[in-house]
Design an enzyme around this catalytic site. Structure first.
Site, short mmCIF file in Angstrom:
data_model
loop_
_atom_site.label_atom_id
_atom_site.label_comp_id
_atom_site.label_asym_id
_atom_site.label_seq_id
_atom_site.Cartn_x
_atom_site.Cartn_y
_atom_site.Cartn_z
N SER A 47 -6.33 6.14 20.93
CA SER A 47 -5.75 4.84 21.30
C SER A 47 -4.80 5.03 22.46
O SER A 47 -4.14 6.07 22.58
CB SER A 47 -5.00 4.24 20.11
OG SER A 47 -4.29 3.08 20.50
N TYR A 104 0.58 5.20 13.15
CA TYR A 104 -0.74 5.08 13.77
C TYR A 104 -0.80 5.87 15.08
O TYR A 104 -1.74 6.63 15.31
CB TYR A 104 -1.03 3.60 14.04
CG TYR A 104 -2.35 3.34 14.73
CD1 TYR A 104 -3.55 3.43 14.02
CD2 TYR A 104 -2.39 3.00 16.08
CE1 TYR A 104 -4.76 3.18 14.65
CE2 TYR A 104 -3.60 2.76 16.70
CZ TYR A 104 -4.78 2.85 15.99
OH TYR A 104 -5.98 2.62 16.63
#
Length: 327
Positions: free
Chosen positions: A194, A207
């Protein structure tokens, strides 16, 4: 001209040369078809089958379709059988390629031996590790996360352990289970990270940290196996219109899964990490150029929370934002 002047001139020349080279290397990313061309048979030359985890929707589904359109048979994995069966039918009807469905939940333990049994006889050349989970759709401070202990377990199992375990199945101890047939000297692993992993990212701390693992683990493996002819690459997108991103409207920054995957596949030979598209590459550069003190200000953090909450409220009637689901 004295020694000091010569030193300063040499130093200035070296700095200019360094940044010119950096600029040239960066400019290559703007023209992937020119600098990193792929033959029409590139993916099928790796093997007969592609495996895509987290492929019932979003980016994973788009990768499965794209690889099938390249002529590969695909194995799709997620925990929702109804969605997987629908995707399998669509891929088969659209491309004519074979599709194998494996229903599994990567947030649980001890799922890998069953997967290995179902894959062991396939000639697999491409693996896309897309499966992932977001602890909370609404960004929040780490200790304010709902059901924090369970969130930690889910993220570690899904985003971290799966990356290592899935590879172990294919680089396993038995030669017949070598996923990319090391002695054959080819194969592609694409690991979805990401853009938020580019810097320490408050409010998405857990995350983002799990996606840093994805990048470092992938880069280490690439260094270990590069001489075997195997490509191991991290793809770190920013805005893609998926469930985890709240199905944002597409624009120049937020891409549809299909457009993003089409772009990212052009970068397969571009190195061990890419943001997957020109706009996301520029975003990555900008993010790392902005002073962290500004990004970490209370004003910025509150603005991020308010923005996501607003978008969630707008989409709530037609969409479900459940955390802890495979992408």
């Amino acid at each position: 001209m004295d020694l000091k002047e010569l030193f300063l001139i040499a130093l200035g020349t070296a700095v200019i040369f360094f940044y010119v080279v950096k600029l040239l290397l960066f400019s290559r990313m703007l023209f992937p078809k020119m600098w990193f061309p792929l033959s029409k048979s590139f993916f099928t030359s790796m093997g007969e089958w592609a495996v895509v985890t987290g492929s019932s929707e979003g980016i994973g589904r788009a990768y499965a379709f794209a690889l099938a359109k390249q002529g590969m048979n695909v194995v799709i994995m997620s925990r929702t059988k109804v969605k997987l069966d629908q995707v399998a039918k669509e891929i088969g009807d659209t491309t004519g390629q074979r599709v194998k469905v494996i229903v599994t939940d990567f947030m649980k333990d001890n799922v890998f031996s069953e997967i290995e049994d179902q894959l062991k006889d396939l000639n697999i050349g491409v693996l896309v590790n897309n499966v992932g989970t977001l602890p909370s759709f609404i960004p929040c401070k780490f200790l304010e996360s709902a059901e924090l202990d369970q969130a930690i377990t889910n993220v570690i199992n899904c985003n971290v352990k799966t990356m290592a375990k899935v590879r172990f199945l294919f680089f396993g101890k038995k030669k017949k289970n070598f996923f990319f047939y090391l002695y054959r000297g080819k194969g592609v692993i694409v690991n979805i990270s990401s853009g938020v992993a580019s810097i320490p990212f408050p409010l998405y701390t857990l995350y983002a940290a799990s996606k840093v693992f994805v990048e470092r683990f992938s880069q280490g493996l690439q260094a270990e196996y590069k001489d075997k002819g195997i490509i191991i690459q991290t793809v770190a997108p920013f805005g893609v219109s998926t469930r985890l991103a709240g199905y944002q409207s597409t624009n120049i920054v937020t891409l549809s899964p299909e457009d993003f995957v089409k772009s990212s596949l052009q970068y397969v030979r571009a190195g061990d990490k890419t943001h997957g598209s020109v706009c996301h590459i520029v975003l990555g550069w900008l993010l790392q150029s902005i002073p962290l003190k500004f990004l970490y200000s209370e004003l910025m953090l509150h603005s991020l929370q308010d923005y996501v909450k607003k978008k969630t409220a707008q989409k709530a009637p037609s969409s479900t934002f459940e955390s802890g689901k495979n992408k």
